[in-house]
Design a protein around this motif. Structure first.
Motif, PDB file in Angstrom:
ATOM      1  N   ARG A 170       9.068   5.889 -16.821  1.00  0.00           N
ATOM      2  CA  ARG A 170       8.204   6.480 -17.865  1.00  0.00           C
ATOM      3  C   ARG A 170       8.572   5.785 -19.317  1.00  0.00           C
ATOM      4  O   ARG A 170       7.226   5.836 -19.964  1.00  0.00           O
ATOM      5  N   HIS A 171       9.391   5.108 -19.440  1.00  0.00           N
ATOM      6  CA  HIS A 171       9.751   4.393 -20.844  1.00  0.00           C
ATOM      7  C   HIS A 171       9.897   3.102 -20.694  1.00  0.00           C
ATOM      8  O   HIS A 171       9.896   2.333 -21.882  1.00  0.00           O
ATOM      9  N   THR A 172       9.292   2.388 -19.822  1.00  0.00           N
ATOM     10  CA  THR A 172       8.934   0.914 -19.588  1.00  0.00           C
ATOM     11  C   THR A 172       7.500   0.585 -19.394  1.00  0.00           C
ATOM     12  O   THR A 172       7.155  -0.047 -19.937  1.00  0.00           O
ATOM     13  N   TRP A 173       6.916   1.228 -18.200  1.00  0.00           N
ATOM     14  CA  TRP A 173       5.421   0.907 -18.024  1.00  0.00           C
ATOM     15  C   TRP A 173       4.624   2.444 -17.642  1.00  0.00           C
ATOM     16  O   TRP A 173       3.721   2.370 -17.635  1.00  0.00           O
ATOM     17  N   SER A 174       5.537   3.264 -17.810  1.00  0.00           N
ATOM     18  CA  SER A 174       4.757   4.749 -17.461  1.00  0.00           C
ATOM     19  C   SER A 174       4.225   4.847 -16.187  1.00  0.00           C
ATOM     20  O   SER A 174       5.145   4.484 -15.541  1.00  0.00           O
ATOM     21  N   ASN A 175       3.185   5.221 -15.757  1.00  0.00           N
ATOM     22  CA  ASN A 175       3.027   5.419 -14.329  1.00  0.00           C
ATOM     23  C   ASN A 175       2.320   4.190 -14.045  1.00  0.00           C
ATOM     24  O   ASN A 175       1.975   3.129 -14.706  1.00  0.00           O
ATOM     25  N   THR A 176       1.734   4.142 -12.632  1.00  0.00           N
ATOM     26  CA  THR A 176       1.387   2.961 -12.051  1.00  0.00           C
ATOM     27  C   THR A 176       0.050   3.150 -11.838  1.00  0.00           C
ATOM     28  O   THR A 176      -0.610   4.079 -11.563  1.00  0.00           O
ATOM     29  N   ASN A 177      -0.582   2.024 -11.051  1.00  0.00           N
ATOM     30  CA  ASN A 177      -2.033   1.819 -10.799  1.00  0.00           C
ATOM     31  C   ASN A 177      -2.616   3.107  -9.550  1.00  0.00           C
ATOM     32  O   ASN A 177      -2.293   3.118  -8.691  1.00  0.00           O
ATOM     33  N   ARG A 178      -3.255   4.084 -10.433  1.00  0.00           N
ATOM     34  CA  ARG A 178      -3.298   5.105  -9.753  1.00  0.00           C
ATOM     35  C   ARG A 178      -4.328   4.879  -8.279  1.00  0.00           C
ATOM     36  O   ARG A 178      -4.472   5.631  -7.512  1.00  0.00           O
ATOM     37  N   ALA A 179      -5.348   3.893  -8.443  1.00  0.00           N
ATOM     38  CA  ALA A 179      -6.226   3.557  -7.398  1.00  0.00           C
ATOM     39  C   ALA A 179      -5.249   3.139  -6.232  1.00  0.00           C
ATOM     40  O   ALA A 179      -5.510   3.569  -4.955  1.00  0.00           O
ATOM     41  N   MET A 180      -4.343   2.471  -6.611  1.00  0.00           N
ATOM     42  CA  MET A 180      -3.414   1.834  -5.443  1.00  0.00           C
ATOM     43  C   MET A 180      -2.652   3.011  -4.499  1.00  0.00           C
ATOM     44  O   MET A 180      -2.353   3.069  -3.635  1.00  0.00           O
ATOM     45  N   ILE A 181      -2.351   4.018  -5.462  1.00  0.00           N
ATOM     46  CA  ILE A 181      -1.522   5.208  -5.063  1.00  0.00           C
ATOM     47  C   ILE A 181      -2.475   5.987  -4.249  1.00  0.00           C
ATOM     48  O   ILE A 181      -2.214   6.224  -3.083  1.00  0.00           O
ATOM     49  N   THR A 182      -3.549   6.094  -4.476  1.00  0.00           N
ATOM     50  CA  THR A 182      -4.726   6.655  -3.607  1.00  0.00           C
ATOM     51  C   THR A 182      -4.544   5.999  -2.565  1.00  0.00           C
ATOM     52  O   THR A 182      -4.797   6.600  -1.317  1.00  0.00           O
ATOM     53  N   LEU A 183      -4.878   4.758  -2.584  1.00  0.00           N
ATOM     54  CA  LEU A 183      -4.957   3.925  -1.373  1.00  0.00           C
ATOM     55  C   LEU A 183      -3.909   4.035  -0.277  1.00  0.00           C
ATOM     56  O   LEU A 183      -3.996   4.369   0.872  1.00  0.00           O
ATOM     57  N   MET A 184      -2.752   4.232  -0.955  1.00  0.00           N
ATOM     58  CA  MET A 184      -1.416   4.620   0.098  1.00  0.00           C
ATOM     59  C   MET A 184      -1.601   5.966   0.736  1.00  0.00           C
ATOM     60  O   MET A 184      -1.535   6.078   1.844  1.00  0.00           O
ATOM     61  N   THR A 185      -1.906   6.720  -0.039  1.00  0.00           N
ATOM     62  CA  THR A 185      -2.096   8.141   0.698  1.00  0.00           C
ATOM     63  C   THR A 185      -3.464   8.313   1.670  1.00  0.00           C
ATOM     64  O   THR A 185      -3.194   9.073   2.529  1.00  0.00           O
ATOM     65  N   ALA A 186      -4.471   7.377   1.016  1.00  0.00           N
ATOM     66  CA  ALA A 186      -5.535   7.543   2.018  1.00  0.00           C
ATOM     67  C   ALA A 186      -5.158   6.918   3.457  1.00  0.00           C
ATOM     68  O   ALA A 186      -5.573   7.400   4.437  1.00  0.00           O
ATOM     69  N   LEU A 187      -4.345   5.833   3.355  1.00  0.00           N
ATOM     70  CA  LEU A 187      -4.153   5.127   4.533  1.00  0.00           C
ATOM     71  C   LEU A 187      -3.182   6.042   5.370  1.00  0.00           C
ATOM     72  O   LEU A 187      -3.425   6.108   6.476  1.00  0.00           O
ATOM     73  N   ALA A 188      -2.325   6.796   4.722  1.00  0.00           N
ATOM     74  CA  ALA A 188      -1.506   7.615   5.439  1.00  0.00           C
ATOM     75  C   ALA A 188      -1.873   8.816   6.092  1.00  0.00           C
ATOM     76  O   ALA A 188      -1.509   9.192   7.193  1.00  0.00           O
ATOM     77  N   SER A 189      -3.283   9.171   5.598  1.00  0.00           N
ATOM     78  CA  SER A 189      -3.870  10.516   6.166  1.00  0.00           C
ATOM     79  C   SER A 189      -5.044  10.181   7.105  1.00  0.00           C
ATOM     80  O   SER A 189      -5.840  11.147   7.664  1.00  0.00           O
ATOM     81  N   ASP A 190      -5.028   8.909   7.399  1.00  0.00           N
ATOM     82  CA  ASP A 190      -6.286   8.247   8.182  1.00  0.00           C
ATOM     83  C   ASP A 190      -6.034   7.392   9.138  1.00  0.00           C
ATOM     84  O   ASP A 190      -5.786   6.169   8.831  1.00  0.00           O
ATOM     85  N   GLU A 191      -5.505   7.616  10.255  1.00  0.00           N
ATOM     86  CA  GLU A 191      -4.763   6.862  11.325  1.00  0.00           C
ATOM     87  C   GLU A 191      -5.702   5.666  11.766  1.00  0.00           C
ATOM     88  O   GLU A 191      -5.518   4.498  11.956  1.00  0.00           O
ATOM     89  N   ASN A 192      -7.203   6.136  11.792  1.00  0.00           N
ATOM     90  CA  ASN A 192      -8.130   5.018  12.163  1.00  0.00           C
ATOM     91  C   ASN A 192      -8.079   3.743  11.039  1.00  0.00           C
ATOM     92  O   ASN A 192      -8.123   2.643  11.472  1.00  0.00           O
ATOM     93  N   ARG A 193      -8.088   4.125   9.700  1.00  0.00           N
ATOM     94  CA  ARG A 193      -8.251   3.421   8.793  1.00  0.00           C
ATOM     95  C   ARG A 193      -6.779   2.430   8.595  1.00  0.00           C
ATOM     96  O   ARG A 193      -6.901   0.996   8.353  1.00  0.00           O
ATOM     97  N   ARG A 194      -5.547   3.262   9.034  1.00  0.00           N
ATOM     98  CA  ARG A 194      -4.530   2.414   9.011  1.00  0.00           C
ATOM     99  C   ARG A 194      -4.577   1.464   9.930  1.00  0.00           C
ATOM    100  O   ARG A 194      -4.172   0.243   9.924  1.00  0.00           O
ATOM    101  N   ARG A 195      -5.069   1.737  11.198  1.00  0.00           N
ATOM    102  CA  ARG A 195      -5.052   0.697  12.311  1.00  0.00           C
ATOM    103  C   ARG A 195      -6.233  -0.526  12.015  1.00  0.00           C
ATOM    104  O   ARG A 195      -5.955  -1.419  12.393  1.00  0.00           O
ATOM    105  N   ALA A 196      -7.258  -0.112  11.302  1.00  0.00           N
ATOM    106  CA  ALA A 196      -8.089  -0.981  11.084  1.00  0.00           C
ATOM    107  C   ALA A 196      -7.169  -1.970   9.821  1.00  0.00           C
ATOM    108  O   ALA A 196      -7.440  -3.252  10.335  1.00  0.00           O
ATOM    109  N   LEU A 197      -6.534  -1.653   9.091  1.00  0.00           N
ATOM    110  CA  LEU A 197      -6.034  -2.478   8.079  1.00  0.00           C
ATOM    111  C   LEU A 197      -4.856  -3.147   8.959  1.00  0.00           C
ATOM    112  O   LEU A 197      -4.523  -4.402   8.576  1.00  0.00           O
ATOM    113  N   ASP A 198      -4.092  -2.751  10.051  1.00  0.00           N
ATOM    114  CA  ASP A 198      -3.085  -3.243  10.631  1.00  0.00           C
ATOM    115  C   ASP A 198      -3.808  -4.527  11.310  1.00  0.00           C
ATOM    116  O   ASP A 198      -3.126  -5.705  11.335  1.00  0.00           O
ATOM    117  N   ALA A 199      -4.772  -4.308  11.898  1.00  0.00           N
ATOM    118  CA  ALA A 199      -5.420  -5.398  12.680  1.00  0.00           C
ATOM    119  C   ALA A 199      -5.794  -6.373  11.774  1.00  0.00           C
ATOM    120  O   ALA A 199      -5.962  -7.629  11.825  1.00  0.00           O
TER     121      ALA A 199
END
Lengths: 411, 411
Positions: free
Chosen positions: A290-319
């Motif tokens: 909080r006192h060095t950089w505060s929060n982090t790139n929200r889009a990338m955080i959403t990307l992580m949660t999107a991958l976790a909730s969509d097995e197909n996309r996760r597999r596509a990225l794995d490939a």
């Protein structure tokens, strides 16, 4: 003016990897046929730089709020879960059953490593790291007033346990604490990956100390392990063997895993049997972030949660990641075959973005390769690092022989 | 386990703005008709959160390399130029003629402020800031072991020079250095903007000290000044009056200016007549950035340079920002008119995302408004902050009267 703080006085970024990269870019702009093997950025064999299609699709389709609004400082529960899913996959449950686990997002792997140091090491102490290691570790330690003690990474083609333990004993005795920084798998700069037996032995050594220990475990290249993503993750189960006085501070780099380097997302994963310590460090980490950089790139955080909730996309990225890992493998094979023919030694390589050629007179060789060939590499401890990630297979051809020309004096 | 460093021990994020925001979100999920005026995030009068069209178009059209590859640690010359263009506009030349100028990108305005503190203040020293101030300043100072000394921001409806100078003299005498943190224009939490005369007097005061001085000048809300972007920038010319012993460390927030909060880009702009000091701090800043978060969001850096090189797009973004500034103005006008009718005092407001109601018993009022009305605000020093940025005009109606209900005991 007398304004600079004591901690910042005299500090400057000299000989940093990015400065070598700037030189390479300048030479290219000047019209030279440059081979830029300085940075850990992947270029495909067709010479192109490309983001992963899956990453771009997710980034392009998210609502404005999930992209532009603030992320929670500690990322939120869904982010924690998404990171644990990605890093541990089917071994996640076993990790969580055995260890207290906390996750905080950081700006890249660097943010996770600098935080781990800030949280666990005091001014005047030293951390233990290999002679062959990513350069910025030393600067990260210096920013917290912490020194770096080195041990030789290799004994022959294996991890040098004798010297590691010798130095570890010394530091534990001196500071009543032992902090180790290791980059594994696909160690930068060599591409070496600890075998499961080596990691197990390392943890057993820390377990045997009678002082608090922290293993700052930099897994930036987890997804490019030559043994495959499953083997890399199965090995992480060994972390559950850590004794209560051993904290594991994993530095995960989403930027690296997703080839989205400049998008800056990583995570500090705190693991330990001592729940209270993990909680205390997690609380302090929230304050620090909080006192060095505060929060982090929200889009990338959403990307992580999107991958976790969509097995197909996760597999596509794995490939997509497998394509990159495959090209890296072929480049390393080609380089090593030619190196063998040219009688050029190469440190043990198991995967990842880099391999390393031992050269005692490394500064001269790097300079001469720049001046005579317009080949740009980074010098490391008695070696030069070849960022095969940045060199298409066609340009790997002949590279080992060219480097060999500049190392006539080696034994 | 005895693993936590002395600097991190006992630190935890309590009562942070983001935690109030989490409470508001939880109440909304629980089905309550929540008014969430906690965070500095703009919502349009139709209740929507939207990124700027110009920002989204530029982000969507850039090549992968300009988005996903690493940015230089210090941003590069084009970035420096783009930041100076944006912040100073037609006054840039005058700034550069009179002062040495260096720019380094940071993760948001927070990264710039934390860096300025890290670079200029030593453990055991204190910085001077107003009693009414953004909460995290104190934590940022604490992360560097630096204390916070306060002065009352207001005397009547103006900047309290007498008390500012009194405290400034005291700190300069105690530490042989004077560091001041000010958020201007559109001060958070009040929306107060220093008049040009006040800024001039403040600089004259620092010029008159016989110790090194640093003004950490947080301009997060520069683009939302009620006096307009031109007036806000014309005022910045006064910085050229700084004497050689006075360093200006501007914290610019691209995230705020572009309503792209979670995309995390800011810049530390170092200004001073003493070229050597500016250069020394810049060098140390490169080292600090590299070893804390490394580089910053490349896409946002490309966005800045794209805006600087395309006058039409810059004007289009200016127009979008003006819509937001206009809605903020109407909300503030509406709130203040109703507050006057309800006999509810409001601190002087000139623009920006927030206004502040002085309430001695602020914790109780915040709590009761939450519990009884599901209205969420942040408590500040003897006041509560109303984030009008987050409240559509239609919901501003009646708000002052409702708050007034909970402040029956005020004089």
């Amino acid at each position: 003016m007398g304004l600079i703080s004591k901690r910042a006085a005299g500090k400057a970024l000299l000989g940093d990897g990015f400065s070598f990269s700037q030189q390479a870019k300048a030479a290219r702009r000047a019209g030279f046929d440059v081979l830029d093997a300085t940075l850990g950025t992947f270029y495909y064999d067709d010479g192109s730089f490309r983001g992963y299609r899956t990453v771009k699709e997710i980034l392009a389709s998210m609502p404005d709020e999930d992209r532009f609004s603030y992320a929670p400082i500690t990322g939120g529960e869904r982010f924690t879960s998404a990171v644990l899913d990605w890093v541990f996959r089917e071994h996640r449950a076993q990790i969580e059953e055995n260890l207290a686990v906390k996750v905080v997002p950081t700006p890249g792997g660097t943010g996770a490593i600098s935080s781990a140091v800030h949280l666990t090491l005091d001014r005047g102490e030293s951390a233990l790291l290999p002679d062959l290691a990513w350069g910025p570790y030393v600067g990260i330690l210096a920013e917290s007033g912490v020194g770096a003690e080195r041990f030789p990474l290799f004994q022959g083609d294996a991890f040098n346990f004798a010297r590691f333990c010798e130095k570890g004993d010394e530091l534990a005795g001196r500071f009543g604490k032992l902090a180790v920084i290791l980059n594994d798998p696909c160690h930068n700069p060599t591409g070496y990956t600890l075998s499961p037996e080596e990691l197990e032995r390392l943890i057993a050594y820390l377990n045997g100390k009678n002082t608090p220990c922290v293993l700052i475990y930099d897994i930036a290249y987890l997804d490019y392990d030559g043994a495959g993503r499953e083997a890399a993750r199965a090995k992480l189960r060994l972390l559950t063997q850590a004794a209560p006085h051993v904290l594991i501070a994993i530095a995960f780099s989403a930027s690296k895993s997703f080839c989205a380097y400049g998008q800056r997302l990583g995570a500090l994963i705190l693991l330990g049997r001592d729940t209270a310590t993990v909680k205390t460090l997690y609380d302090a980490m929230g304050f620090h972030a909080r006192h060095t950089w505060s929060n982090t790139n929200r889009a990338m955080i959403t990307l992580m949660t999107a991958l976790a909730s969509d097995e197909n996309r996760r597999r596509a990225l794995d490939a997509e990641i497998e394509v990159v890992a495959g090209q890296l493998h072929k480049r390393a094979e080609a380089f090593r075959a030619e190196a063998q023919d040219a009688n050029l030694p190469v440190h043990p390589y198991h995967g990842g973005f880099f391999l390393t050629v031992p050269v005692a007179d490394n500064e001269r060789v790097v300079r001469e390769l720049q001046e005579n060939e317009h080949y740009f590499f980074l010098p490391f401890h008695q070696s030069i690092r070849v960022a095969i990630c940045a060199v298409p297979l066609a340009r790997i051809k002949g590279l080992a022989a060219t480097i060999r020309k500049y190392c006539p004096d080696r034994e």
